[in-house]
Structure formats: C-alpha cells, structure tokens
Design a protein around this motif. Structure first.
Motif, mmCIF file in Angstrom:
data_model
loop_
_atom_site.group_PDB
_atom_site.id
_atom_site.type_symbol
_atom_site.label_atom_id
_atom_site.label_comp_id
_atom_site.label_asym_id
_atom_site.label_seq_id
_atom_site.Cartn_x
_atom_site.Cartn_y
_atom_site.Cartn_z
ATOM 1 N N PHE A 234 6.284 -10.524 -1.621
ATOM 2 C CA PHE A 234 7.369 -11.432 -1.258
ATOM 3 C C PHE A 234 6.778 -12.739 -0.724
ATOM 4 C CE2 PHE A 234 8.728 -7.049 -0.349
ATOM 5 C CZ PHE A 234 9.792 -6.940 -1.239
ATOM 6 N N PRO A 235 7.553 -13.799 -0.655
ATOM 7 C CA PRO A 235 7.004 -15.053 -0.120
ATOM 8 C C PRO A 235 6.449 -14.904 1.285
ATOM 9 C CG PRO A 235 9.103 -15.454 -1.206
ATOM 10 C CD PRO A 235 8.924 -13.971 -1.160
ATOM 11 N N GLU A 236 7.103 -14.078 2.105
ATOM 12 C CA GLU A 236 6.681 -13.911 3.492
ATOM 13 C C GLU A 236 5.560 -12.891 3.647
ATOM 14 O OE1 GLU A 236 10.780 -15.345 2.970
ATOM 15 O OE2 GLU A 236 9.786 -13.484 2.331
ATOM 16 N N GLY A 237 5.228 -12.158 2.594
ATOM 17 C CA GLY A 237 4.134 -11.198 2.630
ATOM 18 C C GLY A 237 4.482 -9.923 1.899
ATOM 19 N N ASP A 238 3.561 -8.963 1.914
ATOM 20 C CA ASP A 238 3.856 -7.664 1.324
ATOM 21 C C ASP A 238 4.886 -6.919 2.158
ATOM 22 O OD1 ASP A 238 2.089 -7.879 -0.877
ATOM 23 O OD2 ASP A 238 0.397 -7.450 0.438
ATOM 24 N N ASP A 239 4.893 -7.163 3.451
ATOM 25 C CA ASP A 239 5.921 -6.658 4.357
ATOM 26 C C ASP A 239 6.634 -7.890 4.913
ATOM 27 O OD1 ASP A 239 7.451 -5.689 6.449
ATOM 28 O OD2 ASP A 239 5.931 -4.281 7.153
ATOM 29 N N ALA A 240 7.762 -8.241 4.293
ATOM 30 C CA ALA A 240 8.424 -9.496 4.656
ATOM 31 C C ALA A 240 8.864 -9.504 6.116
ATOM 32 C CB ALA A 240 9.626 -9.729 3.740
ATOM 33 N N ALA A 241 9.323 -8.354 6.624
ATOM 34 C CA ALA A 241 9.783 -8.311 8.007
ATOM 35 C C ALA A 241 8.644 -8.559 8.989
ATOM 36 C CB ALA A 241 10.438 -6.966 8.299
ATOM 37 N N ALA A 242 7.443 -8.153 8.606
ATOM 38 C CA ALA A 242 6.276 -8.337 9.478
ATOM 39 C C ALA A 242 5.616 -9.697 9.296
ATOM 40 C CB ALA A 242 5.260 -7.230 9.214
ATOM 41 N N LYS A 243 6.085 -10.467 8.306
ATOM 42 C CA LYS A 243 5.541 -11.823 8.071
ATOM 43 C C LYS A 243 4.029 -11.789 7.863
ATOM 44 C CE LYS A 243 7.422 -12.800 11.982
ATOM 45 N NZ LYS A 243 7.901 -13.426 13.235
ATOM 46 N N ASP A 244 3.545 -10.783 7.112
ATOM 47 C CA ASP A 244 2.094 -10.600 7.068
ATOM 48 C C ASP A 244 1.373 -11.698 6.296
ATOM 49 O OD1 ASP A 244 1.479 -9.070 4.192
ATOM 50 O OD2 ASP A 244 3.433 -8.600 5.012
ATOM 51 N N PHE A 245 2.061 -12.411 5.404
ATOM 52 C CA PHE A 245 1.376 -13.549 4.780
ATOM 53 C C PHE A 245 1.021 -14.601 5.821
ATOM 54 C CE2 PHE A 245 2.115 -17.972 3.338
ATOM 55 C CZ PHE A 245 0.858 -18.165 2.775
ATOM 56 N N LEU A 246 1.989 -14.952 6.662
ATOM 57 C CA LEU A 246 1.729 -15.959 7.689
ATOM 58 C C LEU A 246 0.634 -15.505 8.646
ATOM 59 C CD1 LEU A 246 5.428 -16.887 8.429
ATOM 60 C CD2 LEU A 246 3.710 -18.495 7.619
ATOM 61 N N VAL A 247 0.690 -14.258 9.062
ATOM 62 C CA VAL A 247 -0.289 -13.765 10.022
ATOM 63 C C VAL A 247 -1.674 -13.717 9.390
ATOM 64 C CG1 VAL A 247 -0.954 -11.792 11.445
ATOM 65 C CG2 VAL A 247 1.436 -12.488 11.332
ATOM 66 N N ARG A 248 -1.791 -13.113 8.218
ATOM 67 C CA ARG A 248 -3.103 -12.973 7.582
ATOM 68 C C ARG A 248 -3.670 -14.318 7.161
ATOM 69 N NH1 ARG A 248 -1.344 -7.714 3.902
ATOM 70 N NH2 ARG A 248 -1.441 -6.194 5.595
ATOM 71 N N GLY A 249 -2.820 -15.153 6.565
ATOM 72 C CA GLY A 249 -3.306 -16.470 6.148
ATOM 73 C C GLY A 249 -3.760 -17.318 7.318
ATOM 74 N N ASN A 250 -2.995 -17.310 8.393
ATOM 75 C CA ASN A 250 -3.397 -18.089 9.565
ATOM 76 C C ASN A 250 -4.671 -17.537 10.205
ATOM 77 O OD1 ASN A 250 -1.456 -20.203 9.687
ATOM 78 N ND2 ASN A 250 0.080 -18.758 10.422
ATOM 79 N N PHE A 251 -4.808 -16.208 10.258
ATOM 80 C CA PHE A 251 -6.047 -15.624 10.772
ATOM 81 C C PHE A 251 -7.249 -16.103 9.971
ATOM 82 C CE2 PHE A 251 -3.898 -11.535 12.499
ATOM 83 C CZ PHE A 251 -3.585 -12.188 13.669
ATOM 84 N N LEU A 252 -7.131 -15.992 8.647
ATOM 85 C CA LEU A 252 -8.276 -16.309 7.799
ATOM 86 C C LEU A 252 -8.601 -17.796 7.860
ATOM 87 C CD1 LEU A 252 -10.382 -15.265 5.894
ATOM 88 C CD2 LEU A 252 -8.712 -15.333 4.032
ATOM 89 N N ASN A 253 -7.589 -18.645 7.798
ATOM 90 C CA ASN A 253 -7.831 -20.081 7.873
ATOM 91 C C ASN A 253 -8.476 -20.461 9.199
ATOM 92 O OD1 ASN A 253 -6.544 -20.088 5.427
ATOM 93 N ND2 ASN A 253 -4.768 -21.259 6.084
ATOM 94 N N ASP A 254 -7.974 -19.888 10.294
ATOM 95 C CA ASP A 254 -8.542 -20.177 11.607
ATOM 96 C C ASP A 254 -10.000 -19.749 11.679
ATOM 97 O OD1 ASP A 254 -6.126 -21.185 12.443
ATOM 98 O OD2 ASP A 254 -5.576 -19.439 13.654
ATOM 99 N N ALA A 255 -10.291 -18.561 11.143
ATOM 100 C CA ALA A 255 -11.666 -18.071 11.193
ATOM 101 C C ALA A 255 -12.606 -18.963 10.392
ATOM 102 C CB ALA A 255 -11.729 -16.642 10.666
ATOM 103 N N LEU A 256 -12.186 -19.367 9.221
ATOM 104 C CA LEU A 256 -13.031 -20.225 8.385
ATOM 105 C C LEU A 256 -13.252 -21.577 9.043
ATOM 106 C CD1 LEU A 256 -11.439 -19.254 4.969
ATOM 107 C CD2 LEU A 256 -13.819 -18.826 5.616
ATOM 108 N N HIS A 257 -12.191 -22.198 9.524
ATOM 109 C CA HIS A 257 -12.328 -23.501 10.162
ATOM 110 C C HIS A 257 -13.162 -23.415 11.435
ATOM 111 C CE1 HIS A 257 -9.842 -25.716 7.412
ATOM 112 N NE2 HIS A 257 -8.751 -25.019 7.666
ATOM 113 N N SER A 258 -12.977 -22.351 12.208
ATOM 114 C CA SER A 258 -13.708 -22.239 13.474
ATOM 115 C C SER A 258 -15.196 -21.999 13.258
ATOM 116 C CB SER A 258 -13.115 -21.112 14.330
ATOM 117 O OG SER A 258 -13.366 -19.849 13.745
#
Length: 434
Positions: A234-258
């Motif tokens: 789904f646009p919001e993630g594999d679990d739309a209610a958990a918003k896992d796309f936003l959480v996982r994408g933000n984690f990974l982007n933050d880690a790479l940039h940091s």
C-alpha cells in the motif's frame, strides 16, 4: 511483529530510537522545498521501443513538466558476444534524450554471456556476476565516455536479490568500487550511485541490510549516491495502519545521511495496473488503484528526506517482461495516457512546479487516520493534500473559500461558507487550494 521488525531495523542501522517526523494524527510536514522537475523522475526503456513510440513517450513526459529519466542498460543485450557491441538502438535513444535536454541516470546490469561467472553445470543466466569485475568496469567506462549526456551512472540493479547463486555484499562492494574508479578515472567527478537496492536492501538469505554493509565498508566517505526501491503493498506501507513505509524509509534515510551519505535516491517505486494472471507479490488493484496509490505515495515521499525519486515506469512493457511488470506504465504500449498519467498530470498542474513546507489549516472533527500535508507556493497561495479511510467530512473553520480538487476524477469544486468550510473526505488524495 511489525514493531519488532522495525526495532530490528533501527538496531541494524545503528539508530538509537524509533522517532521520526510522523505525528500521531498523521499530519506530515515536508523536510525541504520540492521542485518537481528536480525531485521526481521516471524509469524508461526507450531503446527497446521504435523511435516513433519513444518520441511519443517523451512528449508525454514533457507535458508533465518532468525531465529526469532513469534508463536501464542490460549488458547481455548490448554485447551478446565478446566485443560484438550492439549500440545502435541505445545511441538513438541517448541522442533523443539529449535533444530533449533530459537529466539522465543510467545503469548497466547483469553479465554478458562471455563474462558471467556461471558455475559448471548451472543454467546460464545474466544474474551471475562477472568473472572479472574489471571487465564490467571497463564496459561502464566505455559507456560513460560514449554518452557524456548521462548525468549519473548507477552500478548494477538490486544485487541484494538479483545476484546468483546468492547475494554477496562484499563482492558487490568490490564491483561498485572498481566501476566507480574506472568511471572517475575517465571522467573525474562524474556522479555515481549504488545499485538501487530492492525494498530497504534486506537480503534473501543473509541477515542484515546490504546498505548497512556498504556503510561499514566506507560508503559515507566515497561521495556516492545511495539508492533503494521502497516498494510496498500500500502507499503507506505493507501494513498501512502501522505506516511502516514512513517509519522504515525515514529510519534508512536518517541512517545514511548521518553516516556521511549526501544524496539518497529512491530509484524505483510504483504499482502495476495488472488485473489477470497469477498474483506476483502485489495485489491486483487495476487502473484506478494504480492512480490512487501513486498519488498518495508521491505525497508521502515529498515530505521525506529523499533528494530524488524515480517512478516505475513511464511506459507499459511488452511480453518480454513478466505479467505484472508489463503494466507499471504511466502510458500504454502505444504511448497513450492511462488513468495514472491523467491523475499525475492533474496533480502536478494543480500544485504548480514548486512547493514550500507549511503547517496545515486548523481542523475540526478530523478522523484519527487523516493524512494531512500542507504546502505553500512561492506566490504565497496554499495547497493542502489529504485523505482518510474512515472519515466522511471535516470542518476547516479558518477558511471561508477554497477550491477542492479531485485528481483521480479530474474535477474541481468551489467551496465556501461564512463559518468555515465543510470538506468531504475520500480514501484517495484530494487537494484544497486557497
């Protein structure tokens, strides 16, 4: 289960917390201004179409106001036997892209038959890495010199899942470094990107994330663009209610940039409109579902710390692709717009070419699952993106007049009221403009 998976992801990336820019009410604020022609690109395979067809595809792309293109080059197709280079079709496509002044990200993937490290007795496949990484690097150096119009070169594609007999982070790191050195020896300072890693770079049979392994090998100090492909159900993630796309994408982007990576690109994302045949790791959402999912995901990605994203795909593909993969296009095989193209064009025409992050309007009786993303244009006017799976309407008491846009329907409605606005909600993205 999802929360455990994301705690593990955070630990793998070396993050100390699970925080991110997602608020409890799903109100999101962009991390930076967005200029669509610089931020949003498309994947394309122009050289595999007749010139008349790909010129039509290019005209459709131009009408969207976009000019970043990611082009796939399969080594086995341009060099079917050693030193037998078949580049006429690629030359034509490259010249056409140059005439349109596109910014080009190009990648070479796979091994030519003569170069593949296929074990004795195994079925030949271009998914085996090359026997000699220097040969692969030499071919990419040749392409970089032949096509100076390419802005950025990307090394391989999805090696975390497309590398036989199994993924090998250390071997891919050597291929990446060998190829980067060859390209930059010939063309100093030429931008180079990692392969676009499938999903968040998790591997089929090895624990951890391939991008984490590359970070440990020094990715953050090598002036390379990091890339991955955040496909989800789904646009919001594999679990739309958990918003896992936003959480996982933000984690990974933050880690790479940091860890020193300056540029993070999502070089593939999207949904197929296929409706027949066997299910291939994606529900059959059809033409209208493709349009709906694409706009919602685009709205989410614009708020995140990506420097560039590439929608898959500009055009549908022919029977050489899998059943699902034939139907990812914005346009069909004749270059005619699909509903996703029309919805995206309406969206981009409505937002205008650039947006600046802003706070959302004051709302009353907003449902808990409302997604709310606010922007201003450079001229000071406002654009608010929103959708909800449960709500039927909400009140905007601070506004007396606005225009409601439905990109999927291609319609606009004038709203007004002396005590504020009553705004109908849909599960698909709408825009309020004032």
């Amino acid at each position: 289960m999802w929360r455990k998976a994301n705690i593990l992801l955070a630990l793998l990336l070396g993050l100390g917390s699970l925080c991110g820019p997602v608020l409890a009410d799903n109100s999101l604020r962009g991390s930076h201004p967005v200029v669509w022609k610089d931020f949003l690109g498309v994947n394309a395979q122009f050289q595999y179409f007749d010139p008349g067809v790909y010129q039509k595809q290019m005209n459709r792309l131009n009408a969207l106001g976009l000019n970043w293109v990611r082009l796939a080059i399969h080594w086995a197709m341009i060099e079917p036997s050693e030193n037998n280079l078949q580049l006429d079709a690629l030359d034509g496509a490259m010249n056409a892209m140059h005439s349109h002044q596109y910014n080009i990200l190009a990648y070479m993937v796979g091994s030519a038959p003569f170069a593949a490290n296929v074990p004795n007795g195994a079925t030949p496949s271009d998914q085996y890495p090359p026997k000699d990484f220097n040969v692969f690097a030499q071919r990419m150096q040749m392409l970089a010199l032949r096509y100076p119009q390419v802005n950025t070169w990307q090394v391989w594609n999805e090696p975390n899942i497309v590398w036989l007999p199994k993924e090998d982070p250390n071997a891919y790191d050597r291929l990446l470094n060998t190829t980067t050195s060859a390209i930059r020896t010939a063309i100093p300072d030429k931008p180079v990107a990692t392969a676009g890693m499938a999903y968040y770079s998790q591997m089929r049979s090895t624990q951890g994330l391939m991008l984490k392994d590359l970070l440990e090998q020094g990715l953050g100090s090598e002036n390379l663009i990091a890339a991955y492909h955040p496909y989800s159900e789904f646009p919001e993630g594999d679990d739309a209610a958990a918003k896992d796309f936003l959480v996982r994408g933000n984690f990974l982007n933050d880690a790479l940039h940091s860890r020193g990576v300056q540029q993070v690109w999502a070089t593939e994302w999207g949904w197929s409109s296929y409706t027949t045949g066997a299910r291939e790791m994606q529900a059959m959402i059809g033409l209208n579902g493709q349009a709906d999912y694409t706009l919602r995901r685009l709205a989410l990605m614009a708020t995140m710390d990506y420097q560039r994203i590439f929608l898959f795909n500009l055009s549908d593909l022919d029977a050489r692709a899998s059943n699902r993969d034939q139907s990812y296009g914005l346009v069909d095989l004749r270059g005619e717009p699909k509903p996703v193209y029309n919805a995206l064009k309406y969206f981009l025409d409505t937002t205008g070419p650039s947006l600046i992050p802003d706070d959302p309007p004051t709302l009353s009786n907003a449902p808990n699952d409302l997604y709310s993303i606010a922007w201003t244009r450079p001229n000071g006017s406002h654009v608010w993106m929103f959708w909800s799976a449960s709500g039927s309407s909400l009140q905007v008491p601070g506004l007396n007049a606005a225009v409601l846009h439905d990109p999927l329907a291609g319609t606009q409605t004038n709203l007004s009221g002396p005590q504020g606005l009553s705004v109908p909600l849909k599960t698909s993205l709408q825009l309020l403009e004032w």
